[in-house]
Design a protein around this motif. Structure first.
Motif, PDB file in Angstrom:
ATOM      1  N   MET A 141       0.801  -1.344  -0.039  1.00 18.80           N
ATOM      2  CA  MET A 141       0.008   0.015   0.030  1.00 18.80           C
ATOM      3  C   MET A 141       0.664   1.299   0.014  1.00 18.80           C
ATOM      4  SD  MET A 141      -3.209  -0.919  -0.228  1.00 18.80           S
ATOM      5  CE  MET A 141      -2.577  -2.376  -1.470  1.00 18.80           C
ATOM      6  N   GLU A 165       2.006   1.654  -3.496  1.00 17.16           N
ATOM      7  CA  GLU A 165       0.986   2.307  -4.472  1.00 17.16           C
ATOM      8  C   GLU A 165       0.629   3.513  -4.402  1.00 17.16           C
ATOM      9  OE1 GLU A 165      -2.500  -0.733  -4.428  1.00 17.16           O
ATOM     10  OE2 GLU A 165      -1.227  -2.494  -4.783  1.00 17.16           O
ATOM     11  N   TYR A 199      -8.627   5.702  -1.290  1.00 13.63           N
ATOM     12  CA  TYR A 199      -7.745   4.687  -1.779  1.00 13.63           C
ATOM     13  C   TYR A 199      -7.569   3.583  -1.133  1.00 13.63           C
ATOM     14  CZ  TYR A 199      -4.070   2.368  -4.780  1.00 13.63           C
ATOM     15  OH  TYR A 199      -3.462   1.219  -5.368  1.00 13.63           O
ATOM     16  N   ARG A 238      -8.914  -0.200  -2.146  1.00 15.49           N
ATOM     17  CA  ARG A 238      -8.182  -1.349  -2.367  1.00 15.49           C
ATOM     18  C   ARG A 238      -8.350  -2.690  -1.463  1.00 15.49           C
ATOM     19  NH1 ARG A 238      -5.970  -3.477  -5.721  1.00 15.49           N
ATOM     20  NH2 ARG A 238      -3.839  -3.780  -5.175  1.00 15.49           N
ATOM     21  N   THR A 239      -8.608  -2.193  -0.261  1.00 16.17           N
ATOM     22  CA  THR A 239      -9.217  -3.562   0.733  1.00 16.17           C
ATOM     23  C   THR A 239     -10.312  -4.145   0.231  1.00 16.17           C
ATOM     24  OG1 THR A 239     -10.439  -1.967   2.141  1.00 16.17           O
ATOM     25  CG2 THR A 239      -8.086  -2.421   2.736  1.00 16.17           C
ATOM     26  N   GLN A 247     -11.109  -4.485  -2.941  1.00 13.95           N
ATOM     27  CA  GLN A 247     -10.746  -5.176  -4.303  1.00 13.95           C
ATOM     28  C   GLN A 247      -9.949  -6.477  -3.749  1.00 13.95           C
ATOM     29  OE1 GLN A 247      -8.082  -2.113  -6.319  1.00 13.95           O
ATOM     30  NE2 GLN A 247      -9.982  -1.515  -7.691  1.00 13.95           N
ATOM     31  N   LEU A 248      -9.181  -6.018  -2.806  1.00 15.90           N
ATOM     32  CA  LEU A 248      -8.307  -7.263  -2.335  1.00 15.90           C
ATOM     33  C   LEU A 248      -8.884  -8.415  -1.499  1.00 15.90           C
ATOM     34  CD1 LEU A 248      -4.948  -5.338  -1.702  1.00 15.90           C
ATOM     35  CD2 LEU A 248      -5.164  -7.078  -3.491  1.00 15.90           C
ATOM     36  N   TYR A 285     -10.412   4.804 -10.379  1.00 19.48           N
ATOM     37  CA  TYR A 285     -11.510   3.891 -10.027  1.00 19.48           C
ATOM     38  C   TYR A 285     -12.539   4.133 -10.875  1.00 19.48           C
ATOM     39  CZ  TYR A 285     -15.226   1.494  -7.704  1.00 19.48           C
ATOM     40  OH  TYR A 285     -16.300   0.671  -7.273  1.00 19.48           O
TER      41      TYR A 285
END
Length: 176
Positions: free
Chosen positions: A7, A10, A26, A30-31, A33-34, A151
Motif C-alpha cells: 500500500m 501504491e 484509496y 483497495r481493501t 478489491q483485495l 477507479y
C-alpha cells in the motif's frame, strides 16, 4: 503478502500527491478489491465463527484474503494509522464499522455491510463510505476522488447499467 509495504508503494506511485482524504479512500477501495467476505462466518460452527471473529491481522504477512467486519476494521484501522489517521471502531452488537476524521468530514467506513467488497470489484458506487456530518459537497468530492484514483472512468458501472436499462425500457415501450 506484505500489505503495508504494497500500500505504501501504491500510494507513492501516484504522479500527483494525494490528499489525506484521497489516501484514505484509496485504501478503502483497495481493501475492497483485495479481500472478500468470509462466508464461513455465516455458515460455520460456533467455534469457527469465534476463530474468524477474533482473528488477528498482521499487515506484514497477509495469507488469507477472507475477512469479516471485525477483521476488516482491524485491517483498515492499521492502514489508516499508517498514513496518520486515528480511527475508532464502532460496535453494534457483534457488527463493527470504523469512524474517523479527515478534514471537515467525520467518516464512517464499512466494507462488509452493503456489499462494498463486491460492489468495488464490479466498479460500482460504494454504499458504506459515508460522511456522518451534513455536507452537500461530499458526493461530488467522492466522484472527483474516485476519478483521480482511476477507479471511476466516466460513470460508476451500476449507473451505466441503470442508464442502459432505462434506454431499453424506452426503446421497447416505443415499439409497442
Amino acid at each position: 503478502m506484505d500489505l503495508r509495504k504494497q500500500m505504501c508503494e501504491e500510494l507513492a506511485s501516484f504522479s500527483k500527491t494525494l490528499t489525506l482524504f484521497e489516501q484514505a479512500r484509496y485504501l478503502y477501495l483497495r481493501t475492497c478489491q483485495l479481500f472478500q467476505y468470509d462466508f464461513r462466518y455465516l455458515y460455520g460452527s460456533s467455534e469457527t465463527k469465534d476463530q474468524i471473529y477474533n482473528a488477528m491481522i498482521d499487515l506484514h504477512q497477509i495469507e488469507d484474503f477472507r475477512i469479516i467486519c471485525s477483521t476488516w476494521c482491524d485491517l483498515y484501522q492499521q492502514l489508516l494509522g499508517m498514513i496518520g489517521i486515528k480511527s475508532n471502531i464502532l460496535s453494534a452488537g457483534k457488527h463493527r464499522s470504523l469512524i474517523f476524521q479527515v478534514d471537515e468530514f467525520e467518516l464512517e467506513a464499512d466494507a462488509t455491510c452493503g456489499a462494498d467488497m463486491t460492489r468495488v470489484k464490479m466498479g460500482h458506487k460504494t454504499r458504506k463510505y459515508i460522511t456522518r456530518n451534513e455536507c452537500p459537497s461530499f458526493h461530488s468530492l467522492l466522484v472527483d476522488t474516485d476519478t483521480k484514483l482511476g477507479y471511476l472512468k466516466k460513470v460508476y458501472m451500476n449507473e451505466c447499467v441503470e442508464l442502459l436499462a432505462r434506454d431499453l425500457r424506452i426503446q421497447f415501450k416505443d415499439q409497442k
